[in-house]
Motif scaffolding. Structure first.
Motif, PDB file in Angstrom:
ATOM      1  N   GLY A  77       0.804  -1.211   0.000  1.00 53.96           N
ATOM      2  CA  GLY A  77       0.000   0.000   0.000  1.00 53.96           C
ATOM      3  C   GLY A  77       0.841   1.267   0.000  1.00 53.96           C
ATOM      4  N   MET A  78       1.920   1.247  -0.772  1.00 52.78           N
ATOM      5  CA  MET A  78       2.841   2.386  -0.803  1.00 52.78           C
ATOM      6  C   MET A  78       2.943   2.973  -2.203  1.00 52.78           C
ATOM      7  N   ARG A  79       3.325   4.223  -2.249  1.00 47.34           N
ATOM      8  CA  ARG A  79       3.576   4.894  -3.525  1.00 47.34           C
ATOM      9  C   ARG A  79       5.079   5.098  -3.681  1.00 47.34           C
ATOM     10  N   ILE A  80       5.610   4.688  -4.828  1.00 45.63           N
ATOM     11  CA  ILE A  80       7.033   4.887  -5.111  1.00 45.63           C
ATOM     12  C   ILE A  80       7.243   6.347  -5.509  1.00 45.63           C
ATOM     13  N   ARG A  81       7.916   7.094  -4.653  1.00 43.23           N
ATOM     14  CA  ARG A  81       8.121   8.525  -4.890  1.00 43.23           C
ATOM     15  C   ARG A  81       9.509   8.843  -5.427  1.00 43.23           C
ATOM     16  N   HIS A  82      10.478   7.990  -5.139  1.00 45.44           N
ATOM     17  CA  HIS A  82      11.845   8.275  -5.553  1.00 45.44           C
ATOM     18  C   HIS A  82      12.504   7.018  -6.120  1.00 45.44           C
ATOM     19  N   VAL A  83      13.304   7.220  -7.156  1.00 45.43           N
ATOM     20  CA  VAL A  83      14.179   6.178  -7.685  1.00 45.43           C
ATOM     21  C   VAL A  83      15.604   6.700  -7.529  1.00 45.43           C
ATOM     22  N   LEU A  84      16.409   5.975  -6.752  1.00 45.28           N
ATOM     23  CA  LEU A  84      17.761   6.411  -6.432  1.00 45.28           C
ATOM     24  C   LEU A  84      18.766   5.478  -7.096  1.00 45.28           C
ATOM     25  N   GLU A  85      19.734   6.054  -7.780  1.00 48.09           N
ATOM     26  CA  GLU A  85      20.777   5.254  -8.424  1.00 48.09           C
ATOM     27  C   GLU A  85      22.110   5.525  -7.740  1.00 48.09           C
ATOM     28  N   THR A  86      22.785   4.457  -7.325  1.00 53.43           N
ATOM     29  CA  THR A  86      24.067   4.633  -6.666  1.00 53.43           C
ATOM     30  C   THR A  86      25.182   4.994  -7.643  1.00 53.43           C
ATOM     31  N   HIS A  87      24.992   4.680  -8.937  1.00 55.31           N
ATOM     32  CA  HIS A  87      25.998   5.016  -9.952  1.00 55.31           C
ATOM     33  C   HIS A  87      25.433   4.606 -11.306  1.00 55.31           C
ATOM     34  N   ARG A  88      26.105   5.006 -12.358  1.00 49.38           N
ATOM     35  CA  ARG A  88      25.707   4.548 -13.691  1.00 49.38           C
ATOM     36  C   ARG A  88      26.256   3.140 -13.890  1.00 49.38           C
ATOM     37  N   ASN A  89      25.350   2.184 -13.977  1.00 51.89           N
ATOM     38  CA  ASN A  89      25.758   0.788 -14.072  1.00 51.89           C
ATOM     39  C   ASN A  89      26.447   0.494 -15.398  1.00 51.89           C
ATOM     40  N   GLU A  90      27.437  -0.387 -15.335  1.00 54.76           N
ATOM     41  CA  GLU A  90      28.160  -0.836 -16.523  1.00 54.76           C
ATOM     42  C   GLU A  90      27.693  -2.212 -16.982  1.00 54.76           C
ATOM     43  N   ASP A  91      27.032  -2.958 -16.107  1.00 57.12           N
ATOM     44  CA  ASP A  91      26.778  -4.369 -16.405  1.00 57.12           C
ATOM     45  C   ASP A  91      25.316  -4.711 -16.628  1.00 57.12           C
ATOM     46  N   LEU A  92      24.411  -3.738 -16.530  1.00 54.63           N
ATOM     47  CA  LEU A  92      22.996  -4.022 -16.798  1.00 54.63           C
ATOM     48  C   LEU A  92      22.283  -2.723 -17.141  1.00 54.63           C
ATOM     49  N   VAL A  93      21.142  -2.851 -17.810  1.00 52.04           N
ATOM     50  CA  VAL A  93      20.341  -1.689 -18.172  1.00 52.04           C
ATOM     51  C   VAL A  93      19.514  -1.253 -16.968  1.00 52.04           C
ATOM     52  N   SER A  94      19.573   0.019 -16.636  1.00 54.29           N
ATOM     53  CA  SER A  94      18.791   0.549 -15.527  1.00 54.29           C
ATOM     54  C   SER A  94      17.304   0.559 -15.862  1.00 54.29           C
ATOM     55  N   GLY A  95      16.486   0.260 -14.853  1.00 54.30           N
ATOM     56  CA  GLY A  95      15.037   0.347 -15.013  1.00 54.30           C
ATOM     57  C   GLY A  95      14.474   1.670 -14.538  1.00 54.30           C
ATOM     58  N   ALA A  96      15.346   2.599 -14.148  1.00 56.35           N
ATOM     59  CA  ALA A  96      14.876   3.860 -13.569  1.00 56.35           C
ATOM     60  C   ALA A  96      13.931   4.633 -14.489  1.00 56.35           C
ATOM     61  N   PRO A  97      14.262   4.833 -15.769  1.00 54.35           N
ATOM     62  CA  PRO A  97      13.345   5.606 -16.621  1.00 54.35           C
ATOM     63  C   PRO A  97      11.967   4.958 -16.751  1.00 54.35           C
ATOM     64  N   THR A  98      11.932   3.645 -16.914  1.00 55.87           N
ATOM     65  CA  THR A  98      10.661   2.942 -17.049  1.00 55.87           C
ATOM     66  C   THR A  98       9.849   3.020 -15.766  1.00 55.87           C
ATOM     67  N   LEU A  99      10.512   2.823 -14.633  1.00 53.45           N
ATOM     68  CA  LEU A  99       9.820   2.869 -13.356  1.00 53.45           C
ATOM     69  C   LEU A  99       9.268   4.262 -13.078  1.00 53.45           C
ATOM     70  N   ALA A 100      10.025   5.288 -13.434  1.00 46.97           N
ATOM     71  CA  ALA A 100       9.542   6.658 -13.232  1.00 46.97           C
ATOM     72  C   ALA A 100       8.334   6.951 -14.109  1.00 46.97           C
ATOM     73  N   ARG A 101       8.352   6.471 -15.351  1.00 44.08           N
ATOM     74  CA  ARG A 101       7.215   6.697 -16.245  1.00 44.08           C
ATOM     75  C   ARG A 101       5.962   6.012 -15.716  1.00 44.08           C
ATOM     76  N   GLU A 102       6.134   4.834 -15.130  1.00 42.01           N
ATOM     77  CA  GLU A 102       4.968   4.074 -14.677  1.00 42.01           C
ATOM     78  C   GLU A 102       4.409   4.588 -13.351  1.00 42.01           C
ATOM     79  N   THR A 103       5.268   5.159 -12.506  1.00 43.71           N
ATOM     80  CA  THR A 103       4.835   5.515 -11.148  1.00 43.71           C
ATOM     81  C   THR A 103       4.804   7.016 -10.871  1.00 43.71           C
ATOM     82  N   GLY A 104       5.427   7.801 -11.744  1.00 48.44           N
ATOM     83  CA  GLY A 104       5.518   9.237 -11.478  1.00 48.44           C
ATOM     84  C   GLY A 104       6.628   9.613 -10.520  1.00 48.44           C
ATOM     85  N   ALA A 105       7.494   8.657 -10.169  1.00 50.68           N
ATOM     86  CA  ALA A 105       8.598   8.931  -9.246  1.00 50.68           C
ATOM     87  C   ALA A 105       9.649   9.824  -9.899  1.00 50.68           C
TER      88      ALA A 105
END
Length: 454
Positions: free
Chosen positions: A44-72
């Motif tokens: 029952g929570m709303r995702i308000r923030h997506v925090l990245e510790t660094h620009r990953n070299e070994d996988l594609v970040s899901g941050a843009p997709t998650l922000a589009r879906e949740t408004g974070a």
């Protein structure tokens, strides 16, 4: 207050869902973001923030997709040279309140210039940090690699030393939440567990025992790390925002013989190495599904079509998902199993396996038309190898084929035989005729008490 860890197998990637009082943040999300949305709904929570510790070299970040879906909102560390286009910049001393939880930002460069850590506090109970999300700065049993800036090796290693001291300053009571676990290419000495505290790491992590700054720098610059070619793709996608992958779309299933109808397609066999050895399609690469994340980025071209041979639809689906997480979206179709194709007359090949006694005999006979290939890492090779072996790391084999004599038979070995089978498939796909795999490899050699050269 909750902290949920999400592990991505294959990549050994760890991301986190942190929430309290109806608000949540996701730290270092992977590309397929459904798991975070489900967690938010379940709690029952709303995702308000997506925090990245660094620009990953070994996988594609899901941050843009998650922000589009949740408004974070997406937050990333400062990097004036290579800013992340889809994120806002956060700096030392900034903080995020989520109900009773507070996440405070620490700038911890070294692994990358934009590396951050997030200290977790419970605002109702004391002032000390409950935990810290360390990204790739501090792992359990190891620390982050510092080889991404070859023109500044000592500088960035020194930055990591200083960042680690800053993290340790949070206190021994704080739990450690790293971005990767054992098996990740981002570190080589990680413990095979995913829980620890700063106090335990302070006393037991070998790299944290090196108190002297210059000695720490010397240790870091002497390390050997490999950088798969796909890391450059990850850099670009994770700067520009990648491509949306909210749902995976399975490619069509075809008969096994249809996989070979296309000279430009990359044919990848994701079954076990024993299944590949028993029967496989000519020209196919053996990359078992549990090793796709480690070796697809070395051996496949992300711009070319990929066709899969799997045991069944479930294995094919997981393989498509794994490839998508590292930016390989070109899977066009798959087939399941070889038995059905073989009954219809599909042409297939086998891969011979040999044992310790065969390798010993070949070494003793001084065979002029035979060569022994070790495809382990350079560190493994230098720690002990079989006499007269040629060393080429499996990921670099396509570029190093010229070091081998095509007119001589090749026996390939590694630690157990799995990487050797991958390498053997590369040789066969590139026209080497007489190739076999030493099954058991170094493990079997040691079990028989045989000598290793250093």
């Amino acid at each position: 207050m909750i902290v949920e860890k999400i592990k991505t197998d294959g990549l050994a990637h760890l991301s986190y869902f942190v929430g309290s009082g109806g608000d949540a943040a996701v730290i270092d999300p992977r590309r397929d973001i459904d798991v975070y949305v489900r967690l938010a709904d379940a709690h029952g929570m709303r995702i308000r923030h997506v925090l990245e510790t660094h620009r990953n070299e070994d996988l594609v970040s899901g941050a843009p997709t998650l922000a589009r879906e949740t408004g974070a909102r997406i937050w990333h560390g400062p990097n004036p040279v290579a800013p992340v286009s889809y994120a806002e910049t956060v700096r030392e001393g900034d903080s995020f309140d989520l109900g009773d939880a507070r996440l405070e930002v620490l700038e911890t460069p070294g692994h990358t210039d934009d590396s951050l850590s997030f200290a977790l506090f419970d605002r109702d109970f004391g002032e000390g940090a409950v935990g810290v999300f360390t990204g790739d700065a501090l792992f359990i049993g190891d620390v982050g690699r510092t080889d991404f800036y070859p023109d500044r090796p000592r500088e960035v290693a020194g930055l990591l030393h200083d960042s680690l001291r800053k993290i340790l300053g949070l206190g021994d009571q704080a739990l450690v939440y790293p971005a990767h676990g054992a098996g990740s290419v981002c570190g080589s000495g990680m413990a095979d567990r995913e829980f620890s505290s700063l106090g335990h790491e302070r006393r037991n992590n070998p790299m944290l025992q090196i108190a002297d700054r210059e000695a720490f720098i010397d240790a870091k610059v002497s390390e050997n790390h490999y950088q798969p070619p796909y890391f450059r793709l990850m850099e670009r996608l994770n700067s520009e925002g990648g491509s949306a992958m909210q749902r995976f779309i399975m490619p069509p299933r075809l008969p096994a013989d249809a996989l070979t109808d296309g000279a430009e397609a990359q044919l990848v066999d994701v079954r076990s190495i024993t299944a590949f050895a028993g029967a496989h399609l000519p020209g196919s690469l053996a990359i078992p599904d549990d090793m796709l994340a480690a070796f697809a980025g070395w051996l496949l071209d992300p711009e070319r079509e990929i066709r899969l041979l799997a045991e069944d639809g479930r294995q094919a689906e997981e393989s498509v998902r794994t490839l998508g997480r590292i930016g390989f979206d070109g899977v066009s179709c798959y087939a399941a199993g070889m038995v059905g194709g073989a009954t219809q007359g599909v042409v297939f090949r086998t891969l011979p396996m040999v044992d310790t006694e065969t390798v010993r005999r070949r070494l003793g006979d001084d065979m002029p038309n035979w060569q022994l290939l070790d495809v382990r890492s350079i560190d493994e090779f230098e720690a002990g190898h079989i006499d007269d072996a040629i060393h080429v790391y499996v990921g670099q084999l396509p570029e190093e084929l010229g070091r081998l004599d095509r007119d001589r038979a090749v026996t390939v070995y590694c630690g157990s035989g799995k990487r050797a089978a991958i390498a053997a498939s590369v040789l066969r796909a590139n026209g080497f005729g007489e190739v076999d795999v030493y099954l058991g490899s170094i493990a079997a050699w040691k079990a028989d008490g045989l000598r290793l050269a250093a």
